[in-house]
Write a protein that holds these residues in place. Structure first.
Motif, PDB file in Angstrom:
ATOM      1  N   ALA A   1      24.401  41.826  21.351  1.00 36.56           N
ATOM      2  CA  ALA A   1      25.148  41.260  20.223  1.00 36.56           C
ATOM      3  C   ALA A   1      25.113  42.193  19.018  1.00 36.56           C
ATOM      4  CB  ALA A   1      24.586  39.892  19.871  1.00 36.56           C
ATOM      5  N   ASP A   2      23.957  42.782  18.738  1.00 29.96           N
ATOM      6  CA  ASP A   2      23.834  43.676  17.580  1.00 29.96           C
ATOM      7  C   ASP A   2      24.622  44.972  17.783  1.00 29.96           C
ATOM      8  OD1 ASP A   2      22.226  41.837  16.325  1.00 29.96           O
ATOM      9  OD2 ASP A   2      20.341  42.792  16.926  1.00 29.96           O
ATOM     10  N   GLN A   3      24.635  45.486  19.006  1.00 28.95           N
ATOM     11  CA  GLN A   3      25.335  46.735  19.290  1.00 28.95           C
ATOM     12  C   GLN A   3      26.831  46.521  19.486  1.00 28.95           C
ATOM     13  OE1 GLN A   3      24.031  49.830  19.223  1.00 28.95           O
ATOM     14  NE2 GLN A   3      22.103  48.876  18.586  1.00 28.95           N
ATOM     15  N   GLY A   4      27.211  45.297  19.841  1.00 24.09           N
ATOM     16  CA  GLY A   4      28.625  45.033  20.076  1.00 24.09           C
ATOM     17  C   GLY A   4      29.135  45.688  21.334  1.00 24.09           C
ATOM     18  N   SER A   5      28.221  46.092  22.217  1.00 30.41           N
ATOM     19  CA  SER A   5      28.629  46.798  23.428  1.00 30.41           C
ATOM     20  C   SER A   5      27.509  46.732  24.455  1.00 30.41           C
ATOM     21  CB  SER A   5      28.951  48.255  23.113  1.00 30.41           C
ATOM     22  OG  SER A   5      29.039  49.033  24.290  1.00 30.41           O
ATOM     23  N   ILE A   6      27.872  46.360  25.682  1.00 34.01           N
ATOM     24  CA  ILE A   6      26.884  46.329  26.753  1.00 34.01           C
ATOM     25  C   ILE A   6      26.428  47.742  27.089  1.00 34.01           C
ATOM     26  CG2 ILE A   6      26.505  45.776  29.188  1.00 34.01           C
ATOM     27  CD1 ILE A   6      28.289  43.364  28.862  1.00 34.01           C
ATOM     28  N   ASN A   7      27.359  48.686  27.089  1.00 31.04           N
ATOM     29  CA  ASN A   7      27.006  50.064  27.428  1.00 31.04           C
ATOM     30  C   ASN A   7      26.021  50.651  26.430  1.00 31.04           C
ATOM     31  OD1 ASN A   7      28.494  50.300  29.780  1.00 31.04           O
ATOM     32  ND2 ASN A   7      30.380  50.848  28.685  1.00 31.04           N
ATOM     33  N   ARG A   8      26.304  50.476  25.121  1.00 23.06           N
ATOM     34  CA  ARG A   8      25.388  51.016  24.093  1.00 23.06           C
ATOM     35  C   ARG A   8      24.025  50.340  24.162  1.00 23.06           C
ATOM     36  NH1 ARG A   8      30.114  51.090  20.818  1.00 23.06           N
ATOM     37  NH2 ARG A   8      29.594  49.080  19.860  1.00 23.06           N
ATOM     38  N   ALA A   9      24.028  49.016  24.362  1.00 21.41           N
ATOM     39  CA  ALA A   9      22.756  48.286  24.465  1.00 21.41           C
ATOM     40  C   ALA A   9      21.963  48.755  25.686  1.00 21.41           C
ATOM     41  CB  ALA A   9      23.017  46.788  24.539  1.00 21.41           C
ATOM     42  N   ALA A  10      22.667  48.983  26.797  1.00 16.56           N
ATOM     43  CA  ALA A  10      21.986  49.435  28.010  1.00 16.56           C
ATOM     44  C   ALA A  10      21.318  50.784  27.795  1.00 16.56           C
ATOM     45  CB  ALA A  10      22.975  49.502  29.174  1.00 16.56           C
ATOM     46  N   ARG A  11      22.017  51.679  27.080  1.00 15.94           N
ATOM     47  CA  ARG A  11      21.432  52.999  26.812  1.00 15.94           C
ATOM     48  C   ARG A  11      20.191  52.874  25.933  1.00 15.94           C
ATOM     49  NH1 ARG A  11      26.934  54.607  26.484  1.00 15.94           N
ATOM     50  NH2 ARG A  11      26.887  54.408  24.210  1.00 15.94           N
ATOM     51  N   ARG A  12      20.265  52.032  24.903  1.00 15.18           N
ATOM     52  CA  ARG A  12      19.115  51.854  24.004  1.00 15.18           C
ATOM     53  C   ARG A  12      17.934  51.194  24.723  1.00 15.18           C
ATOM     54  NH1 ARG A  12      19.423  52.106  18.499  1.00 15.18           N
ATOM     55  NH2 ARG A  12      17.988  50.337  18.305  1.00 15.18           N
ATOM     56  N   LEU A  13      18.247  50.282  25.624  1.00 14.26           N
ATOM     57  CA  LEU A  13      17.191  49.578  26.364  1.00 14.26           C
ATOM     58  C   LEU A  13      16.731  50.348  27.596  1.00 14.26           C
ATOM     59  CD1 LEU A  13      18.734  45.986  26.232  1.00 14.26           C
ATOM     60  CD2 LEU A  13      16.714  46.774  24.976  1.00 14.26           C
ATOM     61  N   ARG A  14      17.423  51.460  27.880  1.00 12.64           N
ATOM     62  CA  ARG A  14      17.131  52.277  29.064  1.00 12.64           C
ATOM     63  C   ARG A  14      17.242  51.463  30.348  1.00 12.64           C
ATOM     64  NH1 ARG A  14      12.069  56.121  27.001  1.00 12.64           N
ATOM     65  NH2 ARG A  14      13.188  57.021  25.215  1.00 12.64           N
ATOM     66  N   LEU A  15      18.338  50.701  30.410  1.00  9.46           N
ATOM     67  CA  LEU A  15      18.645  49.899  31.589  1.00  9.46           C
ATOM     68  C   LEU A  15      19.975  50.359  32.161  1.00  9.46           C
ATOM     69  CD1 LEU A  15      17.826  46.287  30.296  1.00  9.46           C
ATOM     70  CD2 LEU A  15      16.447  47.634  31.877  1.00  9.46           C
ATOM     71  N   GLY A  16      20.197  50.040  33.398  1.00  3.01           N
ATOM     72  CA  GLY A  16      21.505  50.273  33.977  1.00  3.01           C
ATOM     73  C   GLY A  16      22.488  49.229  33.467  1.00  3.01           C
ATOM     74  N   GLN A  17      23.730  49.639  33.214  1.00  2.00           N
ATOM     75  CA  GLN A  17      24.729  48.705  32.696  1.00  2.00           C
ATOM     76  C   GLN A  17      24.980  47.538  33.653  1.00  2.00           C
ATOM     77  OE1 GLN A  17      28.206  48.577  33.901  1.00  2.00           O
ATOM     78  NE2 GLN A  17      28.594  46.837  32.521  1.00  2.00           N
ATOM     79  N   PRO A  18      25.064  47.770  34.968  1.00  2.00           N
ATOM     80  CA  PRO A  18      25.256  46.633  35.889  1.00  2.00           C
ATOM     81  C   PRO A  18      24.105  45.630  35.827  1.00  2.00           C
ATOM     82  CG  PRO A  18      25.788  48.694  36.976  1.00  2.00           C
ATOM     83  CD  PRO A  18      25.131  49.055  35.671  1.00  2.00           C
ATOM     84  N   GLN A  19      22.873  46.133  35.692  1.00  2.00           N
ATOM     85  CA  GLN A  19      21.704  45.246  35.619  1.00  2.00           C
ATOM     86  C   GLN A  19      21.787  44.361  34.387  1.00  2.00           C
ATOM     87  OE1 GLN A  19      17.986  47.334  35.227  1.00  2.00           O
ATOM     88  NE2 GLN A  19      16.754  45.457  35.179  1.00  2.00           N
ATOM     89  N   LEU A  20      22.136  44.953  33.240  1.00  2.00           N
ATOM     90  CA  LEU A  20      22.228  44.186  31.996  1.00  2.00           C
ATOM     91  C   LEU A  20      23.374  43.182  32.066  1.00  2.00           C
ATOM     92  CD1 LEU A  20      21.186  43.677  29.175  1.00  2.00           C
ATOM     93  CD2 LEU A  20      22.577  45.587  28.346  1.00  2.00           C
ATOM     94  N   SER A  21      24.497  43.593  32.631  1.00  2.00           N
ATOM     95  CA  SER A  21      25.647  42.686  32.761  1.00  2.00           C
ATOM     96  C   SER A  21      25.301  41.482  33.624  1.00  2.00           C
ATOM     97  CB  SER A  21      26.842  43.435  33.362  1.00  2.00           C
ATOM     98  OG  SER A  21      27.291  44.460  32.492  1.00  2.00           O
ATOM     99  N   LEU A  22      24.542  41.729  34.706  1.00  2.00           N
ATOM    100  CA  LEU A  22      24.150  40.631  35.591  1.00  2.00           C
ATOM    101  C   LEU A  22      23.247  39.643  34.872  1.00  2.00           C
ATOM    102  CD1 LEU A  22      24.117  39.346  38.389  1.00  2.00           C
ATOM    103  CD2 LEU A  22      22.202  40.854  38.976  1.00  2.00           C
ATOM    104  N   GLN A  23      22.309  40.148  34.070  1.00  2.72           N
ATOM    105  CA  GLN A  23      21.409  39.260  33.326  1.00  2.72           C
ATOM    106  C   GLN A  23      22.194  38.392  32.337  1.00  2.72           C
ATOM    107  OE1 GLN A  23      18.278  41.576  31.575  1.00  2.72           O
ATOM    108  NE2 GLN A  23      17.305  42.016  33.536  1.00  2.72           N
ATOM    109  N   LEU A  24      23.164  38.973  31.660  1.00  2.00           N
ATOM    110  CA  LEU A  24      23.979  38.205  30.713  1.00  2.00           C
ATOM    111  C   LEU A  24      24.824  37.165  31.439  1.00  2.00           C
ATOM    112  CD1 LEU A  24      25.164  41.033  28.281  1.00  2.00           C
ATOM    113  CD2 LEU A  24      23.363  39.341  27.901  1.00  2.00           C
ATOM    114  N   ALA A  25      25.349  37.545  32.598  1.00  3.77           N
ATOM    115  CA  ALA A  25      26.148  36.600  33.388  1.00  3.77           C
ATOM    116  C   ALA A  25      25.301  35.424  33.849  1.00  3.77           C
ATOM    117  CB  ALA A  25      26.772  37.321  34.587  1.00  3.77           C
TER     118      ALA A  25
END
Length: 408
Positions: free
Chosen positions: A111-135
């Protein structure tokens, strides 16, 4: 840590009952106990304990209960967001919320980054993994939290409500955790020393510990010294669990998995009342009651073995022996109340002016050991203790009955 577990823990601390909480939320008592265990682990503090079968909340639980209040209020709001109005059946639902704190933190980052991709990079996670958790979070709450747009991810109306709730949860939890982190840092700076219970202030154990504290502080070590005395069994358990860093024990039993060194070697003797007249162990135990440490101590275990295997006299059998895991009490019973007991010679010599020391009919060796963990400070303290023990036990000491007779 799950939100449901935090809600359960809050109710246990508020009600003071695991079973009542289990009935209220239609859970098993083991599930409720596990929730308490998890929060104790996360916060590095004990909140409850059982005494005589009753659950007792400890002093620290009051502060944790206050810290959990805003968090549990926010969890209730989350239930409303998911369509639950706070009735008893919905409280049971809230207690089962599987959402983890770490998932909340990741939602807030997106929410703070306004982007799943940017948040994933900051959290050092894969974008698909983060998207699945949000889903999965959206599926559980039954609401869409983000609108995926070309320029990023924007919160929906339900997402903005969730953001406010999750921000409160995150802040409340981080406040509780920061207090635990401060306690951990204080503990990490402290060097915790455990020892068998000294016979008194004049004993070699007490003098070793005093020498350790004095030399340690003179050298201005960064680690503060913390001292505690307990039985050999308790010392082994405390060393195993990490509650202490160094242990002085009167037995080598159970030290195979620890670094340890022999502290000193001695032999067992009888301590008897100053006005006693018996010349041997059999005479003394026939004429006097016996009090000694329990088998949970190295000394008590050795004395019990001697009593059972070597002495036919009924008074030396276990059922006729009073156990007291306090050497000062035992010494007082011998010196002033007509009891006899057993000690290592090195422990008996400093109190030779209070009791009569009598040799056993046969040599029964006893050894004292110091065990320690991997910390360098623990090994340094161990070296100081060994040097102090060697210095103290080499000093001139009083004579036993047999030594006096030989001199005569």
């Amino acid at each position: 840590m799950h939100l449901g577990a935090l809600f359960i823990a809050h109710q246990v601390l508020a009600s003071g009952s695991v079973r009542q909480t289990a009935r209220r939320f239609q859970l098993s008592p083991s599930t409720v106990s596990t929730a308490i265990h998890h929060i104790e682990t996360e916060l590095a503090m004990k909140l409850i304990e059982r005494t005589s079968g009753e659950l007792v909340t400890l002093i620290a639980s009051g502060r944790v209960l206050e810290g959990l209040a805003p968090l549990t209020a926010a969890i209730g709001e989350l239930g409303q967001l998911a369509g639950h109005d706070g009735a008893d059946t919905d409280e049971a639902w809230v207690s089962r919320i599987p959402i983890k704190i770490v998932t909340i933190e990741r939602f807030l980052e997106v929410a703070d980054q306004g982007s799943i991709n940017r948040a994933a990079r900051r959290l050092r996670l894969g974008q698909p993994q983060l998207s699945l958790q949000l889903a999965n979070l959206e599926k559980f709450l039954g609401a869409r939290l983000f609108e995926r747009q070309a320029q990023g991810s924007v919160l929906t109306e339900e997402g903005r409500r969730a953001y406010q709730i999750f921000t409160t949860v995150s802040q409340a939890w981080n406040d509780l955790k920061s207090q635990a982190d401060e306690r951990y840092q204080r503990t990490a700076r402290s060097l915790r020393i455990g020892s068998i219970i000294p016979t008194g202030s004049e004993s070699w154990v007490a003098r070793c510990l005093a020498a350790l504290v004095s030399e340690w502080n003179l050298d201005r070590n960064n680690n503060a010294i913390s001292l505690v005395s307990m039985t050999a069994d308790d010392l082994r358990e405390a060393l195993k669990s990490g509650r202490i860093d160094v242990a002085i024990l009167d037995s080598v039993f159970g030290l195979e998995s620890f670094r340890h060194r022999k502290l000193l070697q001695t032999e067992m003797v009888v301590i008897a009342p100053p006005d006693s007249t018996g010349t041997g162990v059999a005479d003394l135990v026939a004429a006097h009651p016996i009090c000694m440490p329990s088998p949970r101590t190295g000394l008590g275990h050795a004395a019990m073995a001697f009593s059972d295997e070597r002495a036919p006299n009924r008074r030396l059998r276990s059922r006729d022996i009073t156990a007291a895991d306090s050497l000062p009490v035992i010494v007082d019973l011998v010196a002033h109340h007509g009891y006899v007991s057993f000690l290592g010679r090195v422990s008996a010599m400093p109190i030779a002016d209070k009791v009569r020391i009598v040799d056993l009919d046969e040599h029964l060796p006893m050894s004292y050991h110091v065990a320690f963990n991997h910390r360098k400070a623990a090994a340094d303290a161990c070296a100081v203790i060994i040097e102090a023990a060697a210095r103290i036990t080499s000093e001139p000491v009083a004579q036993t009955d047999s030594a006096r007779e030989s001199a005569a």
